[in-house]
Motif scaffolding. Structure first.
Motif: not given
Length: 238
Positions: A105-113, A123-137, A163-166
Motif C-alpha cells: 500500500a505504501a507504493v500503490s496507495s500512499p493515501e492509505v498510509v 507510533d502505530r504505523v510502520v512502512v515495510g520496504l522489501h528490496a532486491t538490489n536496492g529496488v522495492v518489491a 518508522q521503517f522496516m527494511y
C-alpha cells in the motif's frame, strides 16, 4: 539495539521463506502460539508477526488465531499481513495489535498510509520496504517496482511516517549476512528509524548492524535453528 523475534505464518504454520520463495517454505514444526510463548519466555519485549498469505494475496490472518495471539501474548505485537487499507489497520489496533506494517500500500496507495498515520498516530504505523538490489518489491515480494528504498522513505516521511522496516529479499532465510554496505548507505542518507531483517546468521552480523547505527533487528531462521541464541543476543544488545 532491540532484538525482535519474527513469527512468519503460512497456513497457520510457522515457516521461513528462503529468498522470498513461496514454493519451498522451511517449516519449523510449531504453532504460532508455541513460538510466541517460546520468545516471551526468552525475554522478548516485542514480537513481529508476518501473515505470509496476506502479504502474497491480501488474505487476512485467521481471526481465531489472531484473537488467541492477542489474548496470550503479553508483550506488544507488530503485525505485517501486508495491510492494504486503513480500515484493516484500525481493526488490528482495536483488537490489540501495537503496530501495523504497511508494504504494498505504501507504493500503490500512499493515501492509505497517510490516513492511517492521521487516525492511529505515527507510533502505530510502520512502512515495510522489501528490496532486491536496492529496488522495492511489492505483493509479497513477488513484483519489483521502479522505486528505490531511499525514494520510498522520503515519500513516506512526507506523509508523517517515522518508522521503517527494511528487508533484503535476496538475503532472507540464507543466514549469509545482511548487505552492510547497502544498509550503512541507506541509514546515512536517510537517517531514518530503521528496523532490519533478512540474512542475519550469527552474532557478528548483529554487532556489525549495531556499529552502523541500526536501531532494531528482526530475527527468524537464525533463532529457530539455534545459530543465534536469542536470550544471549537480547542481553548483549538491549
Amino acid at each position: 539495539m532491540e532484538i525482535i523475534p519474527s513469527i512468519d505464518i503460512l497456513d497457520n504454520r510457522v515457516v521461513q521463506l528462503v529468498q522470498g520463495d513461496y514454493n519451498a517454505p522451511r517449516d519449523f514444526q510449531m504453532t504460532p502460539i508455541q513460538a510466541a510463548h517460546q520468545w516471551m519466555e526468552a525475554g522478548a519485549k516485542r514480537i513481529h508477526i508476518v501473515n505470509l498469505s496476506g502479504a502474497k494475496s491480501g488474505h487476512a490472518i485467521d481471526q481465531n488465531l489472531l484473537a488467541e495471539l492477542v489474548a496470550d501474548v503479553r508483550i506488544p505485537i507488530q503485525m505485517s499481513e501486508d495491510v492494504r487499507d486503513c480500515e484493516t489497520a484500525i481493526r488490528l489496533v482495536n483488537v490489540g495489535i501495537d503496530r501495523v506494517v504497511f508494504g504494498t500500500a505504501a507504493v500503490s496507495s500512499p493515501e492509505v498510509v497517510r490516513d492511517a498515520v492521521q487516525q492511529l498516530g505515527s507510533d502505530r504505523v510502520v512502512v515495510g520496504l522489501h528490496a532486491t538490489n536496492g529496488v522495492v518489491a511489492t505483493h509479497g515480494r513477488t513484483q519489483t517496482m521502479n522505486l528505490t528504498a531511499d525514494d520510498l522513505i522520503e515519500r513516506m516521511r512526507d506523509l508523517g511516517v517515522i518508522q521503517f522496516m527494511y528487508t533484503d529479499i535476496d538475503r532472507v532465510g540464507t543466514m549469509q549476512g545482511p548487505n552492510l554496505d547497502t544498509l550503512a548507505d541507506l541509514n546515512r542518507r536517510t537517517n531514518a528509524h530503521l528496523t532490519v531483517a533478512g540474512g542475519i546468521g550469527d552474532i557478528s552480523h548483529l554487532r556489525s548492524l549495531a556499529s552502523i547505527g541500526i536501531e532494531s533487528v528482526v530475527l527468524g531462521t537464525s533463532i529457530y535453528t539455534g545459530v543465534i541464541d536469542f536470550r544471549s543476543a537480547r542481553e548483549e544488545f538491549e
